[in-house]
Design an enzyme around this catalytic site. Structure first.
Site, short mmCIF file in Angstrom:
data_model
loop_
_atom_site.label_atom_id
_atom_site.label_comp_id
_atom_site.label_asym_id
_atom_site.label_seq_id
_atom_site.Cartn_x
_atom_site.Cartn_y
_atom_site.Cartn_z
N LEU A 67 -20.49 -47.07 -28.46
CA LEU A 67 -20.77 -47.86 -29.67
C LEU A 67 -20.53 -49.35 -29.43
O LEU A 67 -21.26 -50.19 -29.95
CB LEU A 67 -19.92 -47.36 -30.83
CG LEU A 67 -20.33 -45.99 -31.38
CD1 LEU A 67 -19.25 -45.44 -32.31
CD2 LEU A 67 -21.67 -46.06 -32.10
N LYS A 68 -19.52 -49.70 -28.65
CA LYS A 68 -19.19 -51.10 -28.43
C LYS A 68 -20.29 -51.84 -27.67
O LYS A 68 -20.66 -52.96 -28.02
CB LYS A 68 -17.86 -51.24 -27.69
CG LYS A 68 -17.48 -52.68 -27.35
CD LYS A 68 -17.37 -53.56 -28.60
CE LYS A 68 -17.35 -55.05 -28.28
NZ LYS A 68 -16.21 -55.49 -27.51
N VAL A 69 -20.85 -51.22 -26.63
CA VAL A 69 -21.90 -51.92 -25.89
C VAL A 69 -23.15 -52.06 -26.77
O VAL A 69 -23.91 -53.03 -26.64
CB VAL A 69 -22.23 -51.26 -24.54
CG1 VAL A 69 -21.00 -51.28 -23.64
CG2 VAL A 69 -22.76 -49.86 -24.68
N VAL A 127 -12.60 -53.63 -29.15
CA VAL A 127 -12.55 -54.39 -30.41
C VAL A 127 -13.88 -55.10 -30.64
O VAL A 127 -14.66 -55.33 -29.71
CB VAL A 127 -11.41 -55.43 -30.40
CG1 VAL A 127 -10.07 -54.73 -30.24
CG2 VAL A 127 -11.62 -56.47 -29.31
#
Length: 314
Positions: A166-168, A117
């Site tokens: 993509l989150k990192v 998230v």
């Protein structure tokens, strides 16, 4: 879909709360019995253990502080995984690790999704956070109704592991933005500018951002409590640097950010709030980077709405 949730900390507890609030029959588990008791009081069921939960549930969500913690939980669940079962990883984690564990689940006939998230704890609390999901399309369609109870915008990012990549990246950008805002606010204070006016000037400019709209307020109020600690920041930006190293990208800013955060941990503690990075500059300059009228905590004022799938426009 009978659902389990493992990891009821700052983010996980709020995501689980959204599921309970929206009528999902939820089993929960955490190493902290007080977290479990609070969710049981709200209508959840104590799941007992990861192994028991994967046997009883169609889908089990993990939201844990490190790849090692997720691995320990998934390895306990693996012997009980099979067709019809889904493991959903909502932690911010390493692409290679989520693929290793996910492929082990898939080999047993289960499905696996990495679905981290983004958007802050205050939006996780209201179901208005954004969610990435990496998995095959059939699995995504199956879990989308569940994801839209926890998040406002849901993006199918591609295969397993793509969401974690993509989150990192987004957490790296957020950290870079936090540090540049600390410098910008301090320079404006040194130049004699009113900090409330400075805040508005940034807000209406090309320099604004989500981090400014949220964390700058906590810096200026003196709260400096964004519900995100420096050890978690270091994990995330370290994963981004690892990704860059893997693909032989010679970054210049990323190593400096890692070193700056390491210095912050030495000064204020390994698990100090990340917004306390402003205090490095306060100590160096003798200036107080505060202004009246800013909130001590972030509250999402958007009304809760059922989420929806976001599709790329280009």
């Amino acid at each position: 879909m009978k659902t389990g949730f493992i990891g009821l900390g700052n983010v996980g507890g709020k995501l689980a709360g959204s599921l309970i609030r929206n009528g999902t029959g939820l089993m929960v588990h955490d190493l902290n019995p007080d977290f479990v008791a609070a969710k049981v009081a709200g209508g959840a069921v104590d799941g007992g253990s990861p192994a028991a939960m994967i046997q009883a549930c169609d889908a089990v969500i993990t939201c844990l502080p490190s790849p090692a913690a997720s691995a320990a939980v998934v390895e306990e669940m693996l012997p009980h995984m099979g067709p019809g079962k889904i493991w959903m990883e909502m932690s911010t984690t390493d692409e290679a690790e989520v693929k290793r564990l996910g492929e082990a689940a898939i080999a047993r006939g289960a499905a696996a999704v990495d679905c981290p998230v983004s958007g802050g704890c205050h939006r996780a609390d209201t179901g208005n956070i954004s969610i990435y999901a990496g998995c095959d399309r059939a699995t995504f369609d199956r879990i989308l109704p569940l994801l839209t109870l926890m998040g406002r915008r849901v993006l199918h990012t591609g295969p397993l592991g793509s969401a974690s990549v993509l989150k990192v990246m987004t957490n790296y950008l957020a950290t870079a933005n936090l540090l540049t805002l600390c410098e910008a606010l301090t320079v404006m204070k040194a130049a004699g500018m009113d900090l409330a006016t400075t805040f508005e000037a940034i807000s209406v400019s090309s320099g604004t951002s989500f981090v400014h709209e949220t964390e700058s307020q906590l810096i200026l109020s003196g709260s400096r409590d964004v519900n995100f600690t420096m050890d978690l920041v270091q994990k995330d930006i370290g994963l981004f640097q690892k990704l860059a190293d893997l693909h032989h990208v010679p970054l210049e800013i990323s190593p400096l950010i890692i070193e700056m955060m390491r210095d912050g941990q030495k000064r204020f503690g390994e698990r100090a709030q990340s917004d306390r990075m402003i205090e490095r500059l306060e100590e160096a300059t003798g200036l107080e980077i505060r202004a009246p009228g800013f909130p001590l905590e972030l509250i999402d004022t958007e009304p809760e709405e059922r989420g929806y799938e976001v599709t790329p426009t280009h």
